[in-house]
Design a protein around this motif. Structure first.
Motif, PDB file in Angstrom:
ATOM      1  N   LEU A 111     -28.821  72.818  41.223  1.00  0.00           N
ATOM      2  CA  LEU A 111     -30.192  72.849  41.726  1.00  0.00           C
ATOM      3  C   LEU A 111     -30.171  73.337  43.159  1.00  0.00           C
ATOM      4  CD1 LEU A 111     -33.205  72.122  41.225  1.00  0.00           C
ATOM      5  CD2 LEU A 111     -32.699  69.876  42.230  1.00  0.00           C
ATOM      6  N   ALA A 112     -30.802  74.489  43.403  1.00  0.00           N
ATOM      7  CA  ALA A 112     -30.834  75.058  44.752  1.00  0.00           C
ATOM      8  C   ALA A 112     -31.931  74.397  45.564  1.00  0.00           C
ATOM      9  CB  ALA A 112     -31.049  76.560  44.680  1.00  0.00           C
ATOM     10  N   SER A 162     -32.907  62.429  42.700  1.00  0.00           N
ATOM     11  CA  SER A 162     -33.779  62.735  41.564  1.00  0.00           C
ATOM     12  C   SER A 162     -33.046  63.600  40.542  1.00  0.00           C
ATOM     13  CB  SER A 162     -35.032  63.457  42.060  1.00  0.00           C
ATOM     14  OG  SER A 162     -35.847  63.844  40.977  1.00  0.00           O
ATOM     15  N   PHE A 163     -32.288  64.559  41.039  1.00  0.00           N
ATOM     16  CA  PHE A 163     -31.501  65.431  40.163  1.00  0.00           C
ATOM     17  C   PHE A 163     -30.469  64.610  39.381  1.00  0.00           C
ATOM     18  CE2 PHE A 163     -27.613  68.085  39.734  1.00  0.00           C
ATOM     19  CZ  PHE A 163     -28.102  69.061  38.864  1.00  0.00           C
ATOM     20  N   ALA A 164     -29.808  63.661  40.056  1.00  0.00           N
ATOM     21  CA  ALA A 164     -28.798  62.826  39.405  1.00  0.00           C
ATOM     22  C   ALA A 164     -29.418  62.008  38.275  1.00  0.00           C
ATOM     23  CB  ALA A 164     -28.137  61.911  40.425  1.00  0.00           C
ATOM     24  N   ALA A 178     -33.135  73.736  37.134  1.00  0.00           N
ATOM     25  CA  ALA A 178     -31.770  74.021  37.574  1.00  0.00           C
ATOM     26  C   ALA A 178     -31.201  75.212  36.821  1.00  0.00           C
ATOM     27  CB  ALA A 178     -30.887  72.796  37.361  1.00  0.00           C
ATOM     28  N   SER A 179     -30.182  75.811  37.380  1.00  0.00           N
ATOM     29  CA  SER A 179     -29.459  76.899  36.722  1.00  0.00           C
ATOM     30  C   SER A 179     -28.210  76.321  36.076  1.00  0.00           C
ATOM     31  CB  SER A 179     -29.077  77.985  37.730  1.00  0.00           C
ATOM     32  OG  SER A 179     -28.220  77.459  38.733  1.00  0.00           O
ATOM     33  N   VAL A 200     -27.304  71.199  45.130  1.00  0.00           N
ATOM     34  CA  VAL A 200     -26.520  70.141  44.506  1.00  0.00           C
ATOM     35  C   VAL A 200     -26.115  70.586  43.105  1.00  0.00           C
ATOM     36  CG1 VAL A 200     -28.557  68.952  43.586  1.00  0.00           C
ATOM     37  CG2 VAL A 200     -26.456  67.665  43.994  1.00  0.00           C
ATOM     38  N   SER A 201     -24.914  70.152  42.667  1.00  0.00           N
ATOM     39  CA  SER A 201     -24.396  70.543  41.349  1.00  0.00           C
ATOM     40  C   SER A 201     -23.684  69.377  40.696  1.00  0.00           C
ATOM     41  CB  SER A 201     -23.396  71.709  41.486  1.00  0.00           C
ATOM     42  OG  SER A 201     -23.987  72.849  42.028  1.00  0.00           O
TER      43      SER A 201
END
Length: 451
Positions: free
Chosen positions: A320-321, A337-339, A360-361, A400-401
């Motif tokens: 997520l950029a 939030s992404f996690a 996300a990519s 984050v990735s």
């Protein structure tokens, strides 16, 4: 029938910017302790120095058996080493390095002279081919680009080609005058194979070493020099470059790499230290018979056992950029939030659609070796199960990735070296020791004039 191989030399001074040009094997510890002592010398304990000697005074030229080494030769070779150092060096350290470069140039000159005296010639076309190979490895087959690079750092193509000539000449000389007289019996190799199999499951270490010889007269100064090298390495200096330039062990030609060794193959002093070292750790100087060693633990594994870090993974990277203006605080919130969103992904089959929902990519790679991942991720991947993800990683700038494990091909069992491999290693060690004595004799007989 053994395959023909190149004989490793005592020293190569190529800097870390260049790949290893000449194949060599350096698995066993090949220090050749100087058997000489000062016992035959008459040196008073309360000596007084008459006159002055400043080793830092630059000399315009050095004549070695009639061949001249100019100040420009020294400067251009020094530039190769300085270019490999990531940290600026003090004038005092640079001058000490210059003196070492001069010693190496003298050795190189003696090697070329001895080869010519033995009617061993190096074809200029062969030098050009090797030079072109270096250019291909570093500049995409563009020798002009490397010519320009050498000029920018204060060196020259001529200096590097001279170094190549010295290495080729010395190797050819050793193959003709030393290697044929080195014998290894089948019994020796079979005994080593038996010991290797008996040690199955024990630890073996891949160690880099910088070895500096010393005697009772110069021990203090060599120790101080070793400490300065450790300081430079700790500040980001290239271990490979310093090993090639400073180490007096035969493994200098391969950047100090001893290859995979067991503790029993090392001197007791080094074995004691290496046992407790972690990967990537630098230790030294350690006093060993004949001098001092600086050692770097490149890697560690179990003898004749599969290394879990050689497993091949199938991974999906979900990223997520963040916008360019994202603050650290906002990045923390977005990462959290992404996690939470990643936790809801139901395995690799659900990853693509879930990534779209998160904005996300996703990138897939089916051939990732665990040991090739950054160190902090390696341990995580060893314990990860298929369908699980790593904790999020990244930064406010990069986003984050997470990595999701989608498959694992376990590492094959390590069957160890073959009979021919071990025979070659033993032969190389013995050739290297004789090469050190050969060069030492050349130094003794040389007529060297300092102008």
């Amino acid at each position: 029938m053994k395959t023909q191989r190149k004989t490793p030399s005592r020293r190569v001074a190529f800097c870390a910017a260049f790949a290893v040009l000449l194949s060599s094997v350096g698995i066993a510890h090949a220090q050749d302790s100087d058997e000489e002592t000062t016992s035959a010398l008459s040196i008073p304990q309360d000596l007084k120095i008459f006159g002055e000697n400043d080793p830092n005074v630059r000399r315009a030229a050095v004549r070695v058996n009639g061949d001249i080494i100019t100040g420009t030769d020294i400067d251009q070779r020094l530039a190769l080493v300085l270019a490999a150092n990531t940290q600026p060096m003090s004038p005092e350290e640079t001058e000490r390095l210059r003196l070492q470069v001069l010693r190496n140039l003298i050795d190189e000159t003696l090697e070329i002279q001895e080869a010519k005296a033995q009617e061993i010639q190096v074809d200029p076309a062969e030098i050009e081919q090797t030079y072109a190979r270096v250019a291909a490895q570093n500049f995409g087959q563009n020798t002009q680009a490397m010519d320009e690079y050498l000029g920018r750092i204060g060196s020259s193509p001529t200096s590097l080609k001279r170094q190549i000539e010295g290495e080729l000449a010395w190797q050819r000389l050793l193959r003709r005058n030393v290697q044929p007289y080195v014998n290894v019996s089948e019994e020796e190799v079979n005994e080593l194979l038996a010991r290797l199999k008996a040690s199955r499951g024990t630890s073996e270490y891949r160690i880099g070493e910088i070895y500096l010889s010393a005697n009772s007269a110069n021990r203090a100064s060599v120790f101080e020099n070793a400490k300065r090298i450790v300081e430079q390495l700790s500040q980001g200096g290239s271990f490979v470059a310093y090993a090639r330039q400073f180490s007096e062990a035969s493994t200098a030609a391969v950047g100090g790499d001893l290859g995979w060794v067991r503790l029993a193959q090392l001197p007791t002093e080094l074995a004691t230290v290496a046992r407790d070292m972690d990967r990537g750790q630098l230790v030294g100087p350690v006093e060993v018979p004949g001098g001092f060693s600086i050692i770097y633990l490149i890697d560690k594994r179990q003898v004749l056992m599969a290394d879990p870090r050689d497993a091949l993974l199938s991974l999906k990277q979900i990223s997520l950029a963040f916008p360019a203006s994202t603050s650290e605080q906002d990045a923390q919130k977005k990462a959290a939030s992404f996690a939470e969103g990643v936790k809801r992904i139901k395995g690799c089959g659900d990853a693509d659609s879930a990534a779209d929902a998160l904005g996300a990519s996703i990138v897939t790679n089916d051939n990732v070796r665990i040991r090739d991942l950054p160190a902090p991720l390696q341990q995580l991947m060893l314990s990860l199960q298929v369908g699980e993800t790593t904790p999020p990683f990244g930064s406010a700038k990069e986003g984050v990735s997470v990595l999701m494990l989608c498959g694992r091909d376990e590492a094959a069992t390590n069957d160890g070296p073959s009979f021919d491999d071990l025979m070659t290693q033993i032969e190389d060690e013995r050739v290297n020791k004789r090469a050190q004595r050969y060069l030492r004799d050349l130094r003794r007989d040389a007529v060297i004039e300092y102008n």
